[in-house]
Design an enzyme around this catalytic site. Sequence first.
Site, mmCIF file in Angstrom:
data_model
loop_
_atom_site.group_PDB
_atom_site.id
_atom_site.type_symbol
_atom_site.label_atom_id
_atom_site.label_comp_id
_atom_site.label_asym_id
_atom_site.label_seq_id
_atom_site.Cartn_x
_atom_site.Cartn_y
_atom_site.Cartn_z
ATOM 1 N N ASN A 189 33.098 39.030 48.300
ATOM 2 C CA ASN A 189 32.992 40.484 48.460
ATOM 3 C C ASN A 189 31.725 40.872 49.217
ATOM 4 O O ASN A 189 31.738 41.760 50.080
ATOM 5 C CB ASN A 189 32.996 41.165 47.088
ATOM 6 N N HIS A 197 34.806 44.656 50.140
ATOM 7 C CA HIS A 197 35.771 44.757 49.053
ATOM 8 C C HIS A 197 37.209 44.864 49.551
ATOM 9 O O HIS A 197 38.140 44.461 48.836
ATOM 10 C CB HIS A 197 35.430 45.955 48.162
ATOM 11 N N GLU A 256 38.605 39.203 38.906
ATOM 12 C CA GLU A 256 39.184 38.111 39.686
ATOM 13 C C GLU A 256 39.763 37.028 38.773
ATOM 14 O O GLU A 256 39.913 35.885 39.164
ATOM 15 C CB GLU A 256 38.140 37.499 40.629
#
Length: 342
Positions: free
Chosen positions: A222, A227, A257
């Site tokens: 990220n 993102h 995640e």
Amino acid sequence: MWQEMEKLRPQKTLTAKELSEKAIDWLAQNELPPTPINYAVLYAYFHPDYPDLRNELSQWQEKNRKFDSFLLSDLYKSHLDENQKNQPESIFILNQLISNLQTECEKSESSVLDYQSTLTAQSQKLNALSDETQTKKIVDTIIDATKTVKTKQSEFIDTIHSSHDQVAQLKKQLQQAEQQALTDPLTGLANRRGLRKFLSDQSSDSSYSIVIFDIDHFKRLNDSYGHSVGDIVLSKVAKLISKDLSNSQLAVRYGGEEFLVIFPDVSKKQLFIYAETVRENIEEMKLIYGKTQQRMPPITLSGGIAMADKNKDEAINDIIDKADKALYEAKSSGRNRICLNS
């Protein structure tokens, strides 16, 4: 951290200022942004009126699980979002339908009573008369009354049919809303509420096996690519995780995640083959970064497997804990591997 949380148990004497300070301090300690949803969840945690939310958040803390905005958003939907809980629009539509039907029923009943009164009155007149002209007027009155009540009944039937269509449409909307409430909008997998619903639908003697996956170095991904790229990766990983599952198996987006897959009654070999296949397929994904058209580094994930001990009456949370320990072992021993809880 857990000892600190124990000290922060809600007290009925806390002021609004103290509640706010505790919520903000907790978010800062966990390096989470003070967004309106995050703040609302933690404010409710320290408030005495939300024991269910407090218990769920505390359970995560006891298991040393990672806190993120995804988890807090799910807690907000489960415990604080009144629109999700009450569905006022659906209830309003349903109440309106019932009210309309009640009104139409009353109208229909009234028209039938009027018709009966007309028939009775005209019958009495008919018995008292012998004049053919007067008799014809009485018959005409009865015919007109019959046409009127027939029209009213036809209108009533039309209203019933229309209401039936509206109810069917409402039922479809409610089913869609329920499905959305049980589904993670980004990946299309079940959320934790969907997991609870899935488990509640199973028989009490079902035994489960659990696989937990976690994308390796996802924060680094990220930070490096943004993102939006992270969201694409999450969606692709979710698709590969759920690709070959049957209706009796369920894939869940369990954290930011982190993914959980639940299997009823499968062998250890089947579980390991499944988890290894997912891991290999994800590592083989070829991703191109749009801004540079350069190939991105391989995405890898670690996994933990746990099976129910048939000699023990294990709760599903116990099996998840075992899978989580196996995941920790996979992470600490180098990542990009699957470990089995023995």
